[in-house]
Design a protein around this motif. Structure first.
Motif, mmCIF file in Angstrom:
data_model
loop_
_atom_site.group_PDB
_atom_site.id
_atom_site.type_symbol
_atom_site.label_atom_id
_atom_site.label_comp_id
_atom_site.label_asym_id
_atom_site.label_seq_id
_atom_site.Cartn_x
_atom_site.Cartn_y
_atom_site.Cartn_z
ATOM 1 N N PRO A 1 -19.666 80.895 0.830
ATOM 2 C CA PRO A 1 -19.803 79.438 0.644
ATOM 3 C C PRO A 1 -18.664 78.878 -0.212
ATOM 4 O O PRO A 1 -18.275 79.460 -1.207
ATOM 5 C CB PRO A 1 -21.139 79.291 -0.082
ATOM 6 N N GLY A 2 -18.101 77.779 0.227
ATOM 7 C CA GLY A 2 -17.020 77.138 -0.503
ATOM 8 C C GLY A 2 -15.648 77.679 -0.131
ATOM 9 O O GLY A 2 -14.635 77.154 -0.574
ATOM 10 N N GLU A 3 -15.584 78.720 0.668
ATOM 11 C CA GLU A 3 -14.306 79.296 1.092
ATOM 12 C C GLU A 3 -14.086 78.986 2.563
ATOM 13 O O GLU A 3 -15.004 78.637 3.291
ATOM 14 C CB GLU A 3 -14.312 80.817 0.887
ATOM 15 N N SER A 4 -12.847 79.128 3.009
ATOM 16 C CA SER A 4 -12.549 78.912 4.429
ATOM 17 C C SER A 4 -11.744 80.098 4.951
ATOM 18 O O SER A 4 -11.209 80.887 4.182
ATOM 19 C CB SER A 4 -11.755 77.614 4.615
ATOM 20 N N LEU A 5 -11.689 80.189 6.268
ATOM 21 C CA LEU A 5 -10.890 81.242 6.882
ATOM 22 C C LEU A 5 -9.412 80.924 6.705
ATOM 23 O O LEU A 5 -9.043 79.776 6.447
ATOM 24 C CB LEU A 5 -11.245 81.351 8.363
ATOM 25 N N PRO A 6 -8.533 81.911 6.840
ATOM 26 C CA PRO A 6 -7.100 81.644 6.703
ATOM 27 C C PRO A 6 -6.622 80.666 7.775
ATOM 28 O O PRO A 6 -7.242 80.533 8.832
ATOM 29 C CB PRO A 6 -6.447 83.015 6.896
ATOM 30 N N PRO A 7 -5.516 79.985 7.512
ATOM 31 C CA PRO A 7 -5.018 79.030 8.507
ATOM 32 C C PRO A 7 -4.566 79.761 9.776
ATOM 33 O O PRO A 7 -4.310 80.958 9.768
ATOM 34 C CB PRO A 7 -3.835 78.354 7.805
ATOM 35 N N ALA A 8 -4.440 79.000 10.854
ATOM 36 C CA ALA A 8 -4.031 79.582 12.128
ATOM 37 C C ALA A 8 -2.584 80.055 12.046
ATOM 38 O O ALA A 8 -1.735 79.392 11.437
ATOM 39 C CB ALA A 8 -4.179 78.544 13.225
ATOM 40 N N PRO A 9 -2.276 81.204 12.640
ATOM 41 C CA PRO A 9 -0.881 81.646 12.687
ATOM 42 C C PRO A 9 -0.029 80.666 13.493
ATOM 43 O O PRO A 9 -0.533 79.938 14.346
ATOM 44 C CB PRO A 9 -0.952 83.006 13.401
ATOM 45 N N TYR A 10 1.249 80.682 13.227
ATOM 46 C CA TYR A 10 2.163 79.770 13.914
ATOM 47 C C TYR A 10 2.093 80.001 15.414
ATOM 48 O O TYR A 10 2.215 81.121 15.882
ATOM 49 C CB TYR A 10 3.598 79.986 13.413
ATOM 50 N N GLY A 11 1.866 78.951 16.165
ATOM 51 C CA GLY A 11 1.816 79.037 17.615
ATOM 52 C C GLY A 11 0.445 79.356 18.181
ATOM 53 O O GLY A 11 0.269 79.337 19.388
ATOM 54 N N ALA A 12 -0.532 79.660 17.337
ATOM 55 C CA ALA A 12 -1.878 79.959 17.824
ATOM 56 C C ALA A 12 -2.614 78.647 18.098
ATOM 57 O O ALA A 12 -2.393 77.638 17.413
ATOM 58 C CB ALA A 12 -2.643 80.775 16.798
ATOM 59 N N PRO A 13 -3.501 78.631 19.092
ATOM 60 C CA PRO A 13 -4.211 77.384 19.410
ATOM 61 C C PRO A 13 -5.200 76.960 18.333
ATOM 62 O O PRO A 13 -5.518 75.793 18.206
ATOM 63 C CB PRO A 13 -4.944 77.706 20.713
#
Length: 82
Positions: free
Chosen positions: A30-42
């Protein structure tokens, strides 16, 4: 403890540890998020995609069966004990 008692304790311990498995799909805390999308990933990867191993981390086995006996090569590290 007798041998039978030890076996019973071992089986109960194994059953208890086996029941500790995940009961819900993985999600970030809770309160955390997944890592951002890699470059070029949808889009950003979900938890299951992040846990997948790539081919270099878990290579497939190549089992080559020997067809006939072969002499072993000399091993320079196979030394007798001192």
């Amino acid at each position: 403890m007798t041998g039978r008692t030890r076996k019973i304790v071992f089986v109960l311990l194994a059953a208890a540890l086996g029941a500790c498995g995940a009961r819900a799909p993985l999600a970030p805390p809770p309160g955390e998020s997944l890592p951002p999308a890699p470059y070029g990933a949808p889009g950003p990867p979900d938890a299951e995609e992040l846990l997948k191993l790539d081919a270099l981390a878990a290579p497939e086995r190549s089992v080559e069966l020997r067809r006939r006996s072969e002499e072993r090569e000399d091993d320079p590290f196979d030394l007798p004990p001192e």
